[in-house]
Structure formats: structure tokens, C-alpha cells
Design a protein around this motif. Structure first.
Motif, PDB file in Angstrom:
ATOM      1  N   LEU A  84       0.847  -1.181   0.000  1.00 45.62           N
ATOM      2  CA  LEU A  84       0.000   0.000   0.000  1.00 45.62           C
ATOM      3  C   LEU A  84       0.888   1.237   0.000  1.00 45.62           C
ATOM      4  CD1 LEU A  84      -3.064   0.918   0.532  1.00 45.62           C
ATOM      5  CD2 LEU A  84      -2.345   1.114   2.898  1.00 45.62           C
ATOM      6  N   ARG A  85       0.552   2.203  -0.838  1.00 51.02           N
ATOM      7  CA  ARG A  85       1.285   3.462  -0.915  1.00 51.02           C
ATOM      8  C   ARG A  85       0.378   4.575  -0.404  1.00 51.02           C
ATOM      9  NH1 ARG A  85       1.619   3.994  -6.158  1.00 51.02           N
ATOM     10  NH2 ARG A  85       3.548   2.858  -6.375  1.00 51.02           N
ATOM     11  N   VAL A  86       0.866   5.350   0.571  1.00 50.77           N
ATOM     12  CA  VAL A  86       0.120   6.482   1.111  1.00 50.77           C
ATOM     13  C   VAL A  86       0.873   7.755   0.732  1.00 50.77           C
ATOM     14  CG1 VAL A  86      -0.789   7.590   3.173  1.00 50.77           C
ATOM     15  CG2 VAL A  86      -0.617   5.113   3.086  1.00 50.77           C
ATOM     16  N   GLU A  87       0.217   8.642   0.001  1.00 49.54           N
ATOM     17  CA  GLU A  87       0.820   9.939  -0.300  1.00 49.54           C
ATOM     18  C   GLU A  87       0.441  10.881   0.831  1.00 49.54           C
ATOM     19  OE1 GLU A  87       0.476  11.519  -4.233  1.00 49.54           O
ATOM     20  OE2 GLU A  87       0.397   9.504  -5.086  1.00 49.54           O
ATOM     21  N   CYS A  88       1.394  11.154   1.696  1.00 53.59           N
ATOM     22  CA  CYS A  88       1.109  11.886   2.935  1.00 53.59           C
ATOM     23  C   CYS A  88       0.556  13.297   2.736  1.00 53.59           C
ATOM     24  CB  CYS A  88       2.338  11.884   3.823  1.00 53.59           C
ATOM     25  SG  CYS A  88       2.614  10.232   4.517  1.00 53.59           S
ATOM     26  N   PRO A  89       0.946  14.048   1.702  1.00 53.40           N
ATOM     27  CA  PRO A  89       0.310  15.357   1.530  1.00 53.40           C
ATOM     28  C   PRO A  89      -1.206  15.256   1.292  1.00 53.40           C
ATOM     29  CG  PRO A  89       2.328  15.265   0.275  1.00 53.40           C
ATOM     30  CD  PRO A  89       2.069  13.874   0.790  1.00 53.40           C
ATOM     31  N   LYS A  90      -1.674  14.145   0.724  1.00 52.66           N
ATOM     32  CA  LYS A  90      -3.111  13.968   0.490  1.00 52.66           C
ATOM     33  C   LYS A  90      -3.839  13.501   1.747  1.00 52.66           C
ATOM     34  CE  LYS A  90      -2.930  12.708  -4.406  1.00 52.66           C
ATOM     35  NZ  LYS A  90      -3.229  11.618  -5.349  1.00 52.66           N
ATOM     36  N   TYR A  91      -3.157  12.728   2.594  1.00 51.38           N
ATOM     37  CA  TYR A  91      -3.773  12.155   3.797  1.00 51.38           C
ATOM     38  C   TYR A  91      -2.907  12.446   5.024  1.00 51.38           C
ATOM     39  CZ  TYR A  91      -6.153   9.733   0.059  1.00 51.38           C
ATOM     40  OH  TYR A  91      -6.857   9.464  -1.077  1.00 51.38           O
ATOM     41  N   PRO A  92      -2.785  13.722   5.396  1.00 54.69           N
ATOM     42  CA  PRO A  92      -1.870  14.063   6.499  1.00 54.69           C
ATOM     43  C   PRO A  92      -2.292  13.477   7.845  1.00 54.69           C
ATOM     44  CG  PRO A  92      -3.187  15.973   5.868  1.00 54.69           C
ATOM     45  CD  PRO A  92      -3.470  14.885   4.859  1.00 54.69           C
ATOM     46  N   GLY A  93      -3.573  13.323   8.082  1.00 57.61           N
ATOM     47  CA  GLY A  93      -4.032  12.780   9.354  1.00 57.61           C
ATOM     48  C   GLY A  93      -3.548  11.361   9.573  1.00 57.61           C
ATOM     49  N   PHE A  94      -3.628  10.528   8.541  1.00 57.84           N
ATOM     50  CA  PHE A  94      -3.188   9.141   8.649  1.00 57.84           C
ATOM     51  C   PHE A  94      -1.679   9.071   8.848  1.00 57.84           C
ATOM     52  CE2 PHE A  94      -2.056   4.970   6.779  1.00 57.84           C
ATOM     53  CZ  PHE A  94      -2.787   4.161   7.626  1.00 57.84           C
ATOM     54  N   CYS A  95      -0.941   9.912   8.153  1.00 62.21           N
ATOM     55  CA  CYS A  95       0.522   9.887   8.255  1.00 62.21           C
ATOM     56  C   CYS A  95       1.001  10.431   9.594  1.00 62.21           C
ATOM     57  CB  CYS A  95       1.134  10.680   7.118  1.00 62.21           C
ATOM     58  SG  CYS A  95       0.845   9.922   5.508  1.00 62.21           S
ATOM     59  N   MET A  96       0.332  11.455  10.098  1.00 60.61           N
ATOM     60  CA  MET A  96       0.762  12.058  11.363  1.00 60.61           C
ATOM     61  C   MET A  96       0.590  11.103  12.529  1.00 60.61           C
ATOM     62  SD  MET A  96      -0.483  15.978  10.712  1.00 60.61           S
ATOM     63  CE  MET A  96      -0.629  16.335  12.425  1.00 60.61           C
ATOM     64  N   THR A  97      -0.345  10.167  12.429  1.00 54.83           N
ATOM     65  CA  THR A  97      -0.522   9.203  13.516  1.00 54.83           C
ATOM     66  C   THR A  97       0.684   8.279  13.651  1.00 54.83           C
ATOM     67  OG1 THR A  97      -1.659   7.614  12.081  1.00 54.83           O
ATOM     68  CG2 THR A  97      -3.027   9.204  13.284  1.00 54.83           C
ATOM     69  N   ARG A  98       1.492   8.145  12.620  1.00 52.09           N
ATOM     70  CA  ARG A  98       2.675   7.282  12.661  1.00 52.09           C
ATOM     71  C   ARG A  98       3.836   7.974  13.355  1.00 52.09           C
ATOM     72  NH1 ARG A  98       0.461   3.620  13.358  1.00 52.09           N
ATOM     73  NH2 ARG A  98       2.457   2.631  13.536  1.00 52.09           N
ATOM     74  N   GLN A  99       3.797   9.288  13.521  1.00 55.65           N
ATOM     75  CA  GLN A  99       4.779  10.084  14.257  1.00 55.65           C
ATOM     76  C   GLN A  99       6.206   9.925  13.736  1.00 55.65           C
ATOM     77  OE1 GLN A  99       4.141   9.062  18.344  1.00 55.65           O
ATOM     78  NE2 GLN A  99       2.241  10.214  18.465  1.00 55.65           N
ATOM     79  N   GLN A 100       6.346   9.930  12.444  1.00 55.91           N
ATOM     80  CA  GLN A 100       7.673   9.913  11.820  1.00 55.91           C
ATOM     81  C   GLN A 100       7.962  11.307  11.250  1.00 55.91           C
ATOM     82  OE1 GLN A 100       9.965   7.427  11.465  1.00 55.91           O
ATOM     83  NE2 GLN A 100       8.763   5.917  12.576  1.00 55.91           N
ATOM     84  N   LYS A 101       9.221  11.694  11.255  1.00 53.88           N
ATOM     85  CA  LYS A 101       9.576  13.016  10.758  1.00 53.88           C
ATOM     86  C   LYS A 101      10.220  12.963   9.379  1.00 53.88           C
ATOM     87  CE  LYS A 101      10.102  15.111  15.326  1.00 53.88           C
ATOM     88  NZ  LYS A 101       8.964  14.462  15.832  1.00 53.88           N
ATOM     89  N   GLU A 102      10.765  11.831   8.999  1.00 48.72           N
ATOM     90  CA  GLU A 102      11.448  11.717   7.712  1.00 48.72           C
ATOM     91  C   GLU A 102      10.643  10.843   6.768  1.00 48.72           C
ATOM     92  OE1 GLU A 102      15.493  10.528   8.023  1.00 48.72           O
ATOM     93  OE2 GLU A 102      15.897  11.905   9.668  1.00 48.72           O
ATOM     94  N   TYR A 103      10.491  11.311   5.549  1.00 46.78           N
ATOM     95  CA  TYR A 103       9.764  10.569   4.516  1.00 46.78           C
ATOM     96  C   TYR A 103      10.721  10.254   3.394  1.00 46.78           C
ATOM     97  CZ  TYR A 103       5.506  11.920   6.929  1.00 46.78           C
ATOM     98  OH  TYR A 103       4.529  12.069   7.861  1.00 46.78           O
ATOM     99  N   PRO A 104      10.547   9.200   2.670  1.00 42.69           N
ATOM    100  CA  PRO A 104       9.571   8.129   2.852  1.00 42.69           C
ATOM    101  C   PRO A 104      10.026   7.143   3.919  1.00 42.69           C
ATOM    102  CG  PRO A 104      10.892   7.674   0.923  1.00 42.69           C
ATOM    103  CD  PRO A 104      11.347   9.002   1.471  1.00 42.69           C
ATOM    104  N   PHE A 105       9.071   6.444   4.493  1.00 42.79           N
ATOM    105  CA  PHE A 105       9.387   5.359   5.412  1.00 42.79           C
ATOM    106  C   PHE A 105       8.375   4.242   5.198  1.00 42.79           C
ATOM    107  CE2 PHE A 105       6.520   8.036   7.826  1.00 42.79           C
ATOM    108  CZ  PHE A 105       5.718   7.161   8.526  1.00 42.79           C
TER     109      PHE A 105
END
Length: 161
Positions: A84-105
Motif C-alpha cells: 500500500l502506498r500512502v501519499e502523505c500530503p493527500k492524507y496528512p491525518g493518517f501519516c501524522m498518527t505514525r509520528q515519523q519526521k522523515e519521509y519516505p518510510f
């Protein structure tokens, strides 16, 4: 008609017979990487009981390389592992829950099981699940994914093979 050289025949033979040939172009067929659309679809993937490799990305040159790796690995491990690929600018809420600062991960979600202790739930129709989340810190390649799955005892290929 011109006869092909020994080198051309050897390369053609490698492309047709060797599973791990890394030359280009590769014909991977249709993409097996799923683009993230909603958390509901993500939960449905988890309910299938297979490991789900999630790549949290932003658009950059490094992400283009990761996309190629994900495509190759998704073809190799299909249907036992979902990618699964998540484009974080489109879904910031889902990505922010992972609490990572560096992308991609990359993280791997595995073994969804119904939680033993449901606790206080406001809605009796809600079922809680326990999912193991493992950060992927191996080589970003199909080989790296295979070694990761072996180390963590995840079924990533057909037992018949």
C-alpha cells in the motif's frame, strides 16, 4: 533476416528464465501496489489476515525509486502480502498518527487479531483489533522484504513453491 548474436541470445534467455534478472525494461504487468484511499479500505486489507506493507511517501526523486521497488516486490509477493502506498500530503491525518519526521518510510502491519479485552466501547457494534506494526529497517528491495518476512515468521510465499 539477420541472425542474433550470442550475447543477444544469452540476454534473452536470462530475461525469460531468471526470476531475479535486474535488467531493464521489466514487464511487471499491471500495478499490484494499492493506493491509499481511506482508513476504511486499509482496515479491510488488515482483515484479510495478510501482512500489509505500507509506504508513507511524499513526491520526490527518492520516492520514484521506492515506487519501482514496491512494484517489483508487490509482483513477487502477490497475493500473500499486500503493498500500500500512502501519499502523505493527500492524507496528512493518517501519516501524522505514525509520528515519523522523515519521509519516505515503510512499516509492516501484521497479524490482525480481535483484541482479547474490548474495554469500554461506546458502540457495541465496534470491534477492536490488535495489529502488530513493525518498522521496516532492512534493504529496500524485494530481497530485503523477503529476509524481513523470514526473520519475523510471516508467510510471504506459497507453501507449495
Amino acid at each position: 533476416m539477420e541472425e542474433s548474436s550470442i550475447f543477444d541470445r544469452m540476454i534473452n534467455h536470462l530475461r525469460s528464465s531468471c526470476k531475479y534478472y535486474t535488467g531493464y525494461p521489466k514487464d511487471l504487468g499491471p500495478s499490484r501496489v494499492i493506493n491509499f484511499v481511506s482508513e476504511r479500505e486499509f482496515v479491510q486489507l488488515l482483515h484479510e489476515g495478510r501482512p500489509v506493507v505500507v509506504a508513507f511517501t511524499i513526491r520526490s526523486n527518492q520516492t520514484k525509486h521506492l515506487d519501482k521497488i514496491l512494484e517489483e516486490a508487490a509482483v513477487e509477493f502477490h497475493p500473500n502480502v499486500k503493498f500500500l502506498r500512502v501519499e502523505c500530503p493527500k492524507y496528512p491525518g493518517f501519516c501524522m498518527t505514525r509520528q515519523q519526521k522523515e519521509y519516505p518510510f515503510v512499516e509492516i502491519f501484521h497479524s490482525p487479531a480481535q483484541a482479547a479485552n474490548q474495554g469500554r466501547v461506546a458502540d457495541p457494534n465496534v470491534t477492536k483489533y490488535s495489529v502488530k506494526v513493525l518498522p521496516f529497517n532492512y534493504d529496500l528491495s524485494a530481497y530485503g522484504f523477503r529476509e524481513f518476512f523470514k526473520r519475523h515468521g510471516m508467510l510471504s510465499s506459497d507453501p507449495k513453491q
